[in-house]
Design a protein around this motif. Structure first.
Motif, PDB file in Angstrom:
ATOM      1  N   GLU A 139       0.760  -1.174   0.008  1.00 31.31           N
ATOM      2  CA  GLU A 139       0.011  -0.005   0.125  1.00 31.31           C
ATOM      3  C   GLU A 139       0.727   1.161   0.114  1.00 31.31           C
ATOM      4  O   GLU A 139       1.991   1.198   0.660  1.00 31.31           O
ATOM      5  CB  GLU A 139      -1.002   0.015   1.206  1.00 31.31           C
ATOM      6  CG  GLU A 139      -1.861   0.959   1.165  1.00 31.31           C
ATOM      7  CD  GLU A 139      -2.931   1.065   2.244  1.00 31.31           C
ATOM      8  OE1 GLU A 139      -3.588   1.917   2.496  1.00 31.31           O
ATOM      9  OE2 GLU A 139      -2.981  -0.105   3.098  1.00 31.31           O
ATOM     10  N   GLY A 140       0.362   2.245  -0.830  1.00 31.48           N
ATOM     11  CA  GLY A 140       1.127   3.503  -0.849  1.00 31.48           C
ATOM     12  C   GLY A 140       0.173   4.825  -1.066  1.00 31.48           C
ATOM     13  O   GLY A 140      -0.746   4.352  -1.794  1.00 31.48           O
ATOM     14  N   ILE A 141       0.845   5.658  -1.064  1.00 31.93           N
ATOM     15  CA  ILE A 141       0.100   6.960  -1.163  1.00 31.93           C
ATOM     16  C   ILE A 141       0.883   8.315  -2.093  1.00 31.93           C
ATOM     17  O   ILE A 141       2.255   8.083  -1.620  1.00 31.93           O
ATOM     18  CB  ILE A 141      -0.524   7.481   0.008  1.00 31.93           C
ATOM     19  CG1 ILE A 141      -1.643   8.709  -0.040  1.00 31.93           C
ATOM     20  CG2 ILE A 141       0.593   7.953   1.013  1.00 31.93           C
ATOM     21  CD1 ILE A 141      -2.466   9.024   0.865  1.00 31.93           C
ATOM     22  N   GLY A 142       0.577   8.696  -2.844  1.00 37.74           N
ATOM     23  CA  GLY A 142       1.151   9.938  -3.529  1.00 37.74           C
ATOM     24  C   GLY A 142       0.573  10.985  -3.473  1.00 37.74           C
ATOM     25  O   GLY A 142      -0.810  11.095  -3.700  1.00 37.74           O
ATOM     26  N   TRP A 143       1.163  12.326  -3.659  1.00 37.62           N
ATOM     27  CA  TRP A 143       0.309  13.446  -3.940  1.00 37.62           C
ATOM     28  C   TRP A 143       1.338  14.611  -4.646  1.00 37.62           C
ATOM     29  O   TRP A 143       2.365  14.478  -4.748  1.00 37.62           O
ATOM     30  CB  TRP A 143       0.251  14.125  -2.460  1.00 37.62           C
ATOM     31  CG  TRP A 143       1.338  14.392  -1.688  1.00 37.62           C
ATOM     32  CD1 TRP A 143       2.144  15.677  -1.443  1.00 37.62           C
ATOM     33  CD2 TRP A 143       2.239  13.594  -0.805  1.00 37.62           C
ATOM     34  NE1 TRP A 143       3.131  15.341  -0.641  1.00 37.62           N
ATOM     35  CE2 TRP A 143       3.308  14.307  -0.374  1.00 37.62           C
ATOM     36  CE3 TRP A 143       2.262  12.125  -0.414  1.00 37.62           C
ATOM     37  CZ2 TRP A 143       4.381  13.799   0.433  1.00 37.62           C
ATOM     38  CZ3 TRP A 143       3.031  11.648   0.363  1.00 37.62           C
ATOM     39  CH2 TRP A 143       4.240  12.273   0.926  1.00 37.62           C
ATOM     40  N   VAL A 144       0.549  15.557  -5.021  1.00 42.07           N
ATOM     41  CA  VAL A 144       1.098  16.623  -5.763  1.00 42.07           C
ATOM     42  C   VAL A 144       0.301  17.991  -5.209  1.00 42.07           C
ATOM     43  O   VAL A 144      -0.896  17.857  -5.495  1.00 42.07           O
ATOM     44  CB  VAL A 144       1.542  16.196  -7.429  1.00 42.07           C
ATOM     45  CG1 VAL A 144       0.107  16.107  -7.958  1.00 42.07           C
ATOM     46  CG2 VAL A 144       1.795  17.423  -7.856  1.00 42.07           C
ATOM     47  N   GLU A 145       0.853  18.998  -5.390  1.00 45.12           N
ATOM     48  CA  GLU A 145       0.038  20.362  -5.445  1.00 45.12           C
ATOM     49  C   GLU A 145       0.062  20.587  -6.904  1.00 45.12           C
ATOM     50  O   GLU A 145       1.133  21.303  -7.331  1.00 45.12           O
ATOM     51  CB  GLU A 145       0.595  21.244  -4.584  1.00 45.12           C
ATOM     52  CG  GLU A 145       0.404  21.200  -3.122  1.00 45.12           C
ATOM     53  CD  GLU A 145      -1.060  21.481  -2.669  1.00 45.12           C
ATOM     54  OE1 GLU A 145      -1.603  22.212  -3.321  1.00 45.12           O
ATOM     55  OE2 GLU A 145      -1.212  21.383  -1.459  1.00 45.12           O
ATOM     56  N   ASN A 146      -0.803  20.518  -7.732  1.00 48.15           N
ATOM     57  CA  ASN A 146      -1.138  20.843  -8.962  1.00 48.15           C
ATOM     58  C   ASN A 146      -1.869  22.212  -9.116  1.00 48.15           C
ATOM     59  O   ASN A 146      -2.213  22.898  -8.003  1.00 48.15           O
ATOM     60  CB  ASN A 146      -1.575  20.072  -9.911  1.00 48.15           C
ATOM     61  CG  ASN A 146      -3.081  19.452  -9.387  1.00 48.15           C
ATOM     62  OD1 ASN A 146      -3.784  20.255  -8.918  1.00 48.15           O
ATOM     63  ND2 ASN A 146      -3.705  18.512  -9.969  1.00 48.15           N
TER      64      ASN A 146
END
Length: 229
Positions: free
Chosen positions: A155-162
């Motif tokens: 399990e993993g999580i990724g994020w970006v401020e677009n």
């Protein structure tokens, strides 16, 4: 190329435009109207003022998401997703709706802070925050908030401020197959049923239909949904 984009957007170099961080300097740029961006924001400012937006807001505004705090708390958000199957459609930050986007990222910018104080709505500040971010990018002063984190096995999580705000992808694998995949998009933050849009419209005076439609449309555009509206 960056210089040409800055001249088209601001009429001057990005660094020079960023230096105009007080309302008097900014209003002089708006009133001169050297570019399409300046003329549009001037219209937003004037429409906001004519609608009486300098009055106190009729309802509270949604809290602004802190990009750095969010990045440090992705595990907390992942746990909220796991606990509530509907979280991705109606995300909250510690139990409350929140606003994401350029305004949230630049909430400490002197000009953005002054614009927020001048208007009971956040509409002018949102549009100007986008321009400030463009200038920061063109001037090489902006850094992207992006990252990924392993949560547990598979399990993993990724994020970006677009451009529109905080975007999160979470995946869980079981026996080399995708078991769960969730996306929390900026639109789900800002258009939460009790979020930034709802708060902006709640308590707004209703005098005539066209005026209400114009106001609601401008608020929606300032929040920049990822779907037609």
């Amino acid at each position: 190329i960056a210089q040409r984009i800055a001249i088209a957007a601001f009429g001057v170099a990005a660094e020079e435009w960023l230096a105009w961080d007080s309302l008097p300097d900014f209003d002089r740029w708006l009133d001169a109207g050297p570019t399409a961006a300046a003329r549009f924001v001037r219209r937003v400012r004037d429409d906001d003022a004519s609608a009486g937006a300098s009055r106190e807001p009729a309802a509270p505004c949604a809290p602004l998401l802190d990009a750095q705090q969010q990045a440090a708390c992705m595990v907390e958000l992942a746990q909220a997703c796991d606990a509530d199957p509907g979280f991705a459609r109606h995300p909250t930050w510690r139990g409350a709706p929140a606003e994401t986007g350029a305004l949230a990222r630049l909430k400490s910018d002197p000009l953005i802070s002054a614009l927020k104080r001048r208007s009971a709505t956040r509409v002018p500040a949102r549009f100007v925050a986008r321009l400030r971010e463009l200038a920061l990018l063109l001037g090489g002063r902006a850094t992207a908030a992006v990252g990924a984190k392993n949560l547990r096995a598979g399990e993993g999580i990724g994020w970006v401020e677009n451009a529109r705000g905080l975007l999160i992808h979470q995946v869980r694998m079981v026996q080399d197959r995708v078991h769960t995949y969730r996306i929390i998009a900026p639109t789900e933050w800002n258009f939460h049923p009790a979020g930034a849009l709802a708060m902006a419209l709640t308590g707004s005076p209703v005098q005539e239909r066209d005026g209400v439609k114009r106001f609601a449309t401008r608020v929606v555009h300032s929040l920049d949904p990822c779907v037609a509206c």
